[in-house]
Design a protein around this motif. Structure first.
Motif, PDB file in Angstrom:
ATOM      1  N   ILE A 231       0.855  -1.182   0.000  1.00 36.77           N
ATOM      2  CA  ILE A 231       0.000   0.000   0.000  1.00 36.77           C
ATOM      3  C   ILE A 231       0.892   1.234   0.000  1.00 36.77           C
ATOM      4  CG2 ILE A 231      -1.704   1.299   1.326  1.00 36.77           C
ATOM      5  CD1 ILE A 231      -2.796  -1.286   2.355  1.00 36.77           C
ATOM      6  N   ASP A 232       0.607   2.149  -0.892  1.00 36.39           N
ATOM      7  CA  ASP A 232       1.400   3.370  -0.989  1.00 36.39           C
ATOM      8  C   ASP A 232       0.594   4.529  -0.422  1.00 36.39           C
ATOM      9  OD1 ASP A 232       3.335   5.188  -1.575  1.00 36.39           O
ATOM     10  OD2 ASP A 232       2.831   5.355  -3.701  1.00 36.39           O
ATOM     11  N   HIS A 233       0.626   4.688   0.897  1.00 36.32           N
ATOM     12  CA  HIS A 233      -0.063   5.774   1.577  1.00 36.32           C
ATOM     13  C   HIS A 233       0.975   6.670   2.246  1.00 36.32           C
ATOM     14  CE1 HIS A 233      -4.086   4.378   0.969  1.00 36.32           C
ATOM     15  NE2 HIS A 233      -3.843   3.222   1.514  1.00 36.32           N
ATOM     16  N   PRO A 234       0.657   7.946   2.411  1.00 34.67           N
ATOM     17  CA  PRO A 234       1.602   8.784   3.155  1.00 34.67           C
ATOM     18  C   PRO A 234       1.710   8.323   4.601  1.00 34.67           C
ATOM     19  CG  PRO A 234      -0.458   9.948   2.771  1.00 34.67           C
ATOM     20  CD  PRO A 234      -0.515   8.688   1.965  1.00 34.67           C
ATOM     21  N   LEU A 235       2.888   8.386   5.129  1.00 32.06           N
ATOM     22  CA  LEU A 235       3.113   7.955   6.505  1.00 32.06           C
ATOM     23  C   LEU A 235       2.760   9.064   7.482  1.00 32.06           C
ATOM     24  CD1 LEU A 235       6.569   6.194   6.170  1.00 32.06           C
ATOM     25  CD2 LEU A 235       4.349   5.108   6.377  1.00 32.06           C
ATOM     26  N   PRO A 236       2.112   8.708   8.579  1.00 33.10           N
ATOM     27  CA  PRO A 236       1.926   9.705   9.635  1.00 33.10           C
ATOM     28  C   PRO A 236       3.233   9.894  10.398  1.00 33.10           C
ATOM     29  CG  PRO A 236       1.058   7.606  10.338  1.00 33.10           C
ATOM     30  CD  PRO A 236       1.511   7.426   8.907  1.00 33.10           C
ATOM     31  N   GLU A 237       3.276  10.904  11.248  1.00 31.48           N
ATOM     32  CA  GLU A 237       4.452  11.070  12.091  1.00 31.48           C
ATOM     33  C   GLU A 237       4.562   9.886  13.039  1.00 31.48           C
ATOM     34  OE1 GLU A 237       4.608  14.792  14.097  1.00 31.48           O
ATOM     35  OE2 GLU A 237       3.920  15.912  12.352  1.00 31.48           O
ATOM     36  N   ASP A 238       5.774   9.541  13.390  1.00 31.36           N
ATOM     37  CA  ASP A 238       5.972   8.377  14.237  1.00 31.36           C
ATOM     38  C   ASP A 238       6.844   8.770  15.433  1.00 31.36           C
ATOM     39  OD1 ASP A 238       7.587   5.149  13.889  1.00 31.36           O
ATOM     40  OD2 ASP A 238       5.951   5.789  15.187  1.00 31.36           O
ATOM     41  N   PRO A 239       6.355   8.760  16.654  1.00 32.21           N
ATOM     42  CA  PRO A 239       4.975   8.435  16.998  1.00 32.21           C
ATOM     43  C   PRO A 239       4.019   9.568  16.614  1.00 32.21           C
ATOM     44  CG  PRO A 239       6.133   9.178  18.937  1.00 32.21           C
ATOM     45  CD  PRO A 239       7.159   9.107  17.832  1.00 32.21           C
TER      46      PRO A 239
ATOM     47  N   ALA B 155      -2.021   3.514  24.099  1.00 30.34           N
ATOM     48  CA  ALA B 155      -2.318   2.089  24.235  1.00 30.34           C
ATOM     49  C   ALA B 155      -1.027   1.301  24.424  1.00 30.34           C
ATOM     50  CB  ALA B 155      -3.059   1.588  23.001  1.00 30.34           C
ATOM     51  N   SER B 156       0.046   1.788  23.810  1.00 31.67           N
ATOM     52  CA  SER B 156       1.370   1.177  23.913  1.00 31.67           C
ATOM     53  C   SER B 156       2.380   2.237  23.498  1.00 31.67           C
ATOM     54  CB  SER B 156       1.467  -0.073  23.033  1.00 31.67           C
ATOM     55  OG  SER B 156       1.233   0.262  21.677  1.00 31.67           O
ATOM     56  N   ALA B 157       3.635   1.848  23.354  1.00 26.71           N
ATOM     57  CA  ALA B 157       4.692   2.827  23.093  1.00 26.71           C
ATOM     58  C   ALA B 157       4.470   3.611  21.794  1.00 26.71           C
ATOM     59  CB  ALA B 157       6.047   2.127  23.061  1.00 26.71           C
ATOM     60  N   HIS B 158       3.849   2.990  20.796  1.00 28.13           N
ATOM     61  CA  HIS B 158       3.714   3.633  19.482  1.00 28.13           C
ATOM     62  C   HIS B 158       2.268   3.872  19.056  1.00 28.13           C
ATOM     63  CE1 HIS B 158       7.830   1.909  19.220  1.00 28.13           C
ATOM     64  NE2 HIS B 158       8.075   3.038  18.563  1.00 28.13           N
ATOM     65  N   PHE B 159       1.294   3.516  19.875  1.00 25.13           N
ATOM     66  CA  PHE B 159      -0.106   3.639  19.473  1.00 25.13           C
ATOM     67  C   PHE B 159      -0.913   4.358  20.552  1.00 25.13           C
ATOM     68  CE2 PHE B 159       1.488  -0.105  17.276  1.00 25.13           C
ATOM     69  CZ  PHE B 159       1.046   0.096  15.980  1.00 25.13           C
ATOM     70  N   LEU B 160      -1.719   5.330  20.093  1.00 22.71           N
ATOM     71  CA  LEU B 160      -2.677   5.969  20.988  1.00 22.71           C
ATOM     72  C   LEU B 160      -3.937   5.111  21.088  1.00 22.71           C
ATOM     73  CD1 LEU B 160      -2.414   9.631  19.717  1.00 22.71           C
ATOM     74  CD2 LEU B 160      -1.892   8.880  22.041  1.00 22.71           C
TER      75      LEU B 160
ATOM     76  N   GLU C 254      -0.722  -5.430  23.042  1.00 19.46           N
ATOM     77  CA  GLU C 254       0.682  -5.797  23.237  1.00 19.46           C
ATOM     78  C   GLU C 254       1.275  -6.443  21.989  1.00 19.46           C
ATOM     79  OE1 GLU C 254       3.245  -9.037  25.858  1.00 19.46           O
ATOM     80  OE2 GLU C 254       1.305  -8.355  26.639  1.00 19.46           O
ATOM     81  N   LYS C 255       0.496  -7.342  21.363  1.00 17.00           N
ATOM     82  CA  LYS C 255       1.014  -8.050  20.188  1.00 17.00           C
ATOM     83  C   LYS C 255       1.113  -7.121  18.968  1.00 17.00           C
ATOM     84  CE  LYS C 255      -0.341 -12.721  21.564  1.00 17.00           C
ATOM     85  NZ  LYS C 255       1.035 -13.209  21.721  1.00 17.00           N
ATOM     86  N   VAL C 256       0.181  -6.188  18.833  1.00 15.47           N
ATOM     87  CA  VAL C 256       0.272  -5.225  17.724  1.00 15.47           C
ATOM     88  C   VAL C 256       1.501  -4.331  17.918  1.00 15.47           C
ATOM     89  CG1 VAL C 256      -0.851  -3.265  16.589  1.00 15.47           C
ATOM     90  CG2 VAL C 256      -2.196  -5.280  17.186  1.00 15.47           C
TER      91      VAL C 256
ATOM     92  N   PHE D  55       8.838  -4.749  12.538  1.00 17.98           N
ATOM     93  CA  PHE D  55       9.125  -4.087  11.252  1.00 17.98           C
ATOM     94  C   PHE D  55       9.865  -2.758  11.447  1.00 17.98           C
ATOM     95  CE2 PHE D  55       5.530  -6.828   9.983  1.00 17.98           C
ATOM     96  CZ  PHE D  55       6.136  -7.486   8.927  1.00 17.98           C
ATOM     97  N   ASP D  56       9.884  -2.251  12.685  1.00 17.76           N
ATOM     98  CA  ASP D  56      10.574  -1.001  12.998  1.00 17.76           C
ATOM     99  C   ASP D  56      10.117   0.147  12.099  1.00 17.76           C
ATOM    100  OD1 ASP D  56      12.270   0.613  14.478  1.00 17.76           O
ATOM    101  OD2 ASP D  56      13.980   0.276  13.136  1.00 17.76           O
ATOM    102  N   GLN D  57       8.827   0.191  11.854  1.00 19.39           N
ATOM    103  CA  GLN D  57       8.232   1.291  11.104  1.00 19.39           C
ATOM    104  C   GLN D  57       6.743   1.326  11.404  1.00 19.39           C
ATOM    105  OE1 GLN D  57       9.541  -0.470   7.250  1.00 19.39           O
ATOM    106  NE2 GLN D  57       7.468   0.044   6.576  1.00 19.39           N
ATOM    107  N   PRO D  58       6.074   2.454  11.105  1.00 21.90           N
ATOM    108  CA  PRO D  58       4.671   2.612  11.517  1.00 21.90           C
ATOM    109  C   PRO D  58       3.749   1.516  10.971  1.00 21.90           C
ATOM    110  CG  PRO D  58       5.568   4.707  10.809  1.00 21.90           C
ATOM    111  CD  PRO D  58       6.594   3.667  10.460  1.00 21.90           C
ATOM    112  N   ILE D  59       2.779   1.180  11.771  1.00 18.82           N
ATOM    113  CA  ILE D  59       1.673   0.316  11.355  1.00 18.82           C
ATOM    114  C   ILE D  59       0.406   1.134  11.542  1.00 18.82           C
ATOM    115  CG2 ILE D  59       0.264  -1.663  12.058  1.00 18.82           C
ATOM    116  CD1 ILE D  59       2.806  -3.261  12.396  1.00 18.82           C
ATOM    117  N   ILE D  60      -0.448   1.110  10.551  1.00 20.97           N
ATOM    118  CA  ILE D  60      -1.661   1.934  10.560  1.00 20.97           C
ATOM    119  C   ILE D  60      -2.864   1.067  10.933  1.00 20.97           C
ATOM    120  CG2 ILE D  60      -3.070   3.562   9.263  1.00 20.97           C
ATOM    121  CD1 ILE D  60      -0.069   4.335   9.588  1.00 20.97           C
ATOM    122  N   ILE D  61      -3.564   1.462  11.982  1.00 21.83           N
ATOM    123  CA  ILE D  61      -4.793   0.769  12.385  1.00 21.83           C
ATOM    124  C   ILE D  61      -5.953   1.387  11.616  1.00 21.83           C
ATOM    125  CG2 ILE D  61      -6.285   0.130  14.321  1.00 21.83           C
ATOM    126  CD1 ILE D  61      -3.429  -0.921  14.584  1.00 21.83           C
TER     127      ILE D  61
END
Length: 203
Positions: free
Chosen positions: A74-82, A90-95, A120-122, A129-135
């Motif tokens: 998927i070629d979507h623009p990345l949000p800022e991380d975090p 919710a966790s270190a990288h997700f609100l 926790e698993k997400v 992957f050491d890069q953003p995951i989009i929910i």
């Protein structure tokens, strides 16, 4: 004798006058006819070819989209991380808001609490992957679940499932890694995302 000569002379003069008058009259008549413009014969009319309307060419139809092949991303623009917004994490990288119901105000956003094990698993998947995951979908109220075509007993209703993708990473690679972490996975190749859930919570 003189009278004869005189008669002949008068006769000759009369003939010259007559001939001269005739010539003059004839030339005058010819000149008059020449000065009057003669109508020119009408030009032959050319037959006009019947006008035929040329139909406008129809625009070509756009090609039908082909389903994406395996390994597509998927070629979507990345949000800022975090993602820097206000709200509990919710966790270190997700609100937590990233997992909230995205309905049009049918509920308060939290018809059920998210399963901590899923969160926790997400997070672990994101670190893998050491890069953003989009929910794209977390918990859902029943009305929102029906709108998106979810099954009646979807685990989104109880906070035990999430739909997600990782920009730049093929959906099948994300699915493989999620399975290795113990998540249940349903792949959606046409839409290039994965549904992950906690199987242990099923009854």
């Amino acid at each position: 004798m003189k009278s004869v000569h005189k008669g002949i002379f008068i006769l000759l003069i009369a003939m010259v006058v007559i001939v001269t008058s005739g010539v003059f009259f004839k030339s005058f008549q010819t000149g008059s006819e020449a000065s009057v413009p003669q109508p020119s014969p009408p030009a032959p009319q050319q037959e006009r070819a019947p006008e035929t309307s040329v139909p406008e060419p129809e625009p070509p139809l756009p090609p039908e989209p082909e389903p994406p092949p395996d390994g597509a991303v998927i070629d979507h623009p990345l949000p800022e991380d975090p993602i820097l917004t206000n709200g509990p994490w919710a966790s270190a990288h997700f609100l937590m808001d990233e997992y909230a119901c995205d309905c049009a105000g049918y509920c308060d956003g939290w018809p059920a609490a998210m399963d901590p094990e899923l969160l926790e698993k997400v997070e672990t998947l994101r670190c893998y992957f050491d890069q953003p995951i989009i929910i794209t979908s977390g918990v859902r109220c029943e009305r929102r679940n029906a709108e998106v075509g979810g099954i009646p007993n979807s685990w989104h209703l109880s906070g035990h499932a999430a739909d997600l993708y990782c920009p730049g990473v093929p959906y099948d690679e994300v699915a493989r890694a999620a399975r290795e972490l113990g998540l249940g996975v349903i792949e959606y190749p046409d839409q290039q995302f994965d549904h992950v859930e906690i199987w242990s919570q099923k009854v």
